[in-house]
Every structure is written in structure tokens, then in C-alpha cells.
Design an enzyme around this catalytic site. Structure first.
Site, mmCIF file in Angstrom:
data_model
loop_
_atom_site.group_PDB
_atom_site.id
_atom_site.type_symbol
_atom_site.label_atom_id
_atom_site.label_comp_id
_atom_site.label_asym_id
_atom_site.label_seq_id
_atom_site.Cartn_x
_atom_site.Cartn_y
_atom_site.Cartn_z
ATOM 1 N N SER A 92 -25.543 -17.960 -26.330
ATOM 2 C CA SER A 92 -26.179 -17.863 -25.010
ATOM 3 C C SER A 92 -26.160 -16.445 -24.454
ATOM 4 O O SER A 92 -27.107 -16.025 -23.784
ATOM 5 C CB SER A 92 -25.492 -18.816 -24.022
ATOM 6 O OG SER A 92 -25.595 -20.155 -24.462
ATOM 7 N N HIS A 138 -23.289 -15.409 -20.145
ATOM 8 C CA HIS A 138 -24.692 -15.304 -19.752
ATOM 9 C C HIS A 138 -24.940 -14.007 -18.975
ATOM 10 O O HIS A 138 -25.898 -13.286 -19.245
ATOM 11 C CB HIS A 138 -25.084 -16.506 -18.900
ATOM 12 C CG HIS A 138 -25.082 -17.797 -19.657
ATOM 13 N ND1 HIS A 138 -25.668 -18.957 -19.174
ATOM 14 C CD2 HIS A 138 -24.586 -18.136 -20.876
ATOM 15 C CE1 HIS A 138 -25.530 -19.915 -20.049
ATOM 16 N NE2 HIS A 138 -24.858 -19.454 -21.085
#
Length: 300
Positions: free
Chosen positions: A204, A250
Site C-alpha cells: 500500500s 500510506h
């Protein structure tokens, strides 16, 4: 007056504003050729792998002119143009899927050895050495590690959708460097902020780095930003509202990816390699500094 590289000057309207098309001086335009950066109007825009090119560059690139591009076509960021703009994306997909299959074949032991883990867990837990004990490889191996089918499914879908346009714009080497640096940036921020006893895994961080890079690229091409803003906003909402998501990875990936992409696509043509190399070096040094500082904090 705006000087179009390799071509005649293109006048701007009085008091500033948009430049005029290099072939149609009476037409204002906000689009530039992705190769030579000449302003081009809709009648002169020719679709390319990324953005648009002017008729002159297309003619020269096809071999009818005498430009150096006829023999060595280059991407927006100066990389080589290849027939397959998805090769690196395919390799990354294969690596992630291969690792996912290996996890199911080997089991938790492989996850424990490769997951992003800051330090040995506290008493009562199975001990595993972490980054603080010198296992720095975890910062990278965790980027290719997934356990849940929905997790790898979402990440690989995003890689397949947005990866090829970035690979086409940056070139293979630059795209791979961006992906890896964004993944490492996500791991570094996780190591710095999250509990050192909490494991983290997944691509991610690298995927959010690609999101940030797409934002930078679309702004560089003066394209419609609304779709990418919506996509980024939706993913950030999920990041901070869905439980058990490592928001640190992230955010770290997003920041590093955007910063590296900015240096790549905005580097001046005459110092492109130098500026791009320095951009990547600064990103590496920043990641190393974060990891070093956190390691001193945990082991000091």
C-alpha cells in the site's frame, strides 16, 4: 515572449496568460508537447503514450526528420521509450503474487521473517528480531508481502490501472525507483511512528506513492485533475476510517512518491539526470535518517 525549446518563440497575450500554439499563433492553449514542450492547440495535439505530442516531434520520431529523437525516443522524464509500457508493472505483479502464494505454502513462518517489525515483541510473545536489531531488509520485504486476498487484490488492481501510465511517462528504471522508494518511505514512517511491536505488511505504501506521482504528472501535463483528486480522496478516507490499516505506510509512501515524481518530471532538460539522481539520493538519505533516528531511540 515564451521561448519554445527547439522552435520559434510563441507570443503570449498582453499582460500574460496562456501561450499561443506554435503553429497557430492566433490560438491560446494550456497544453504543451510532452517531448519539446511547445504549446499546441487541439488541432495540433497528437495522442501519445502519455499526454500529447506536436506534429513536429511525431514526424521526427517516425524517422522522417533528423532529430536525435528519431533514433532515441525519450519519455517525458527522459527515459527510453519501449514497446511494452507495462513490463515493470508485470514484474512487480508477478513478485507480489508469487510472494502471496509462498506465504500460503510456507505459512506464518515466512510472514514472521519478512514482515515490517520494529523490535522484539514484549515478554509473552514469540520473539522475532526486527529492524532495530539490524534486520533492515524488513523495510523492503514487507512491501511485497500480503496475507489477505482482498488486500493483494486491491493493491494489484491499483498497480495495473495507474502503473502503466507512470511507467510510460517516466521510463522503466525511473518508475521502478519511484515504486521502491515510495514503499521504503511507507515502511520508514511506520517504523518511526507505529508501535515497534506491531507488524505491518503490504504494497500500500508503494501504491500510494504511485497515487502521489500521478497527481504530480497530471499537473505537469495540465490535465483534468478531478478524477485523480477523487480517487486520492476516497483512498485517504479508507485509510483513516477502516480499522487495521497502517495509515503511516500510506502517508509515507504518498509523500515520498510525490516528492520523487516532482523531481523527475520537473527536472530541467539540460540537467535532467543530475537533478533526478539528486532527488532520489535525497529521498534515500531521508529514509536512512528516519530509520537511524528511530533505531537509536529504541536501542539507546
Amino acid at each position: 515572449m515564451d521561448q519554445a525549446p527547439g522552435g520559434p518563440p510563441t507570443p503570449s497575450p498582453a499582460g500574460g496568460g496562456l501561450p499561443h500554439c506554435y503553429r497557430h499563433p492566433d490560438r491560446e492553449t494550456g497544453i504543451r508537447c510532452t517531448r519539446c514542450e511547445r504549446p499546441i492547440c487541439p488541432d495540433c495535439m497528437i495522442s501519445a503514450a502519455v499526454g500529447f505530442q506536436c506534429p513536429t516531434c511525431v514526424r521526427e520520431g517516425s524517422g522522417t526528420g533528423h532529430s536525435r529523437w528519431a533514433n532515441t525516443p525519450r519519455t517525458l522524464a527522459g527515459g527510453r521509450v519501449h514497446r511494452d509500457p507495462r513490463l515493470v508493472v508485470k514484474v512487480l505483479l508477478a513478485m507480489n503474487i508469487g510472494m502471496f502464494i509462498a506465504v500460503y505454502a510456507v505459512g506464518e513462518r515466512l510472514v514472521n521473517e519478512l514482515v515490517m517489525l520494529g523490535q522484539w515483541p514484549p515478554p509473552g510473545y514469540m520473539p522475532h528480531e526486527g529492524v532495530a536489531e539490524g534486520q533492515w531488509y524488513r523495510l523492503l520485504t514487507a512491501v511485497f508481502l500480503h496475507q489477505e486476498i482482498w488486500h493483494i487484490g486491491f493493491n494489484m488492481l491499483a498497480l495495473w490501472v495507474i502503473g502503466p501510465q507512470l511507467e510510460a511517462a517516466l521510463g522503466r528504471v525511473r518508475f521502478l525507483g519511484l515504486y521502491l522508494l515510495a514503499g521504503l518511505g511507507g515502511s520508514a514512517l511506520t517504523y518511526l511512528v507505529a508501535s515497534p511491536y506491531t507488524g505491518s505488511l503490504g504494497a500500500s505504501g508503494a501504491i500510494f506513492g504511485l497515487f502521489g506521482a500521478v497527481v504530480v504528472l497530471m499537473r505537469r501535463l495540465r490535465a483534468d485533475m478531478r478524477p485523480i483528486w477523487v480517487l486520492l480522496a476516497v483512498n485517504l478516507v479508507f485509510t483513516f476510517t477502516v480499522p487495521n490499516i497502517a495509515w503511516e505506510a500510506h502517508v509515507g509512501g504518498l509523500v515520498v512518491g510525490a516528492a520523487v515524481a516532482y523531481g523527475m518530471v520537473h527536472a530541467p532538460r539540460d540537467r535532467r539526470v543530475l537533478v533526478q539522481g539528486l532527488t532520489c539520493l535525497v529521498a534515500v538519505l531521508a529514509i536512512v535518517a528516519v530509520v537511524w533516528a528511530r533505531t537509536l531511540q529504541l536501542t539507546g
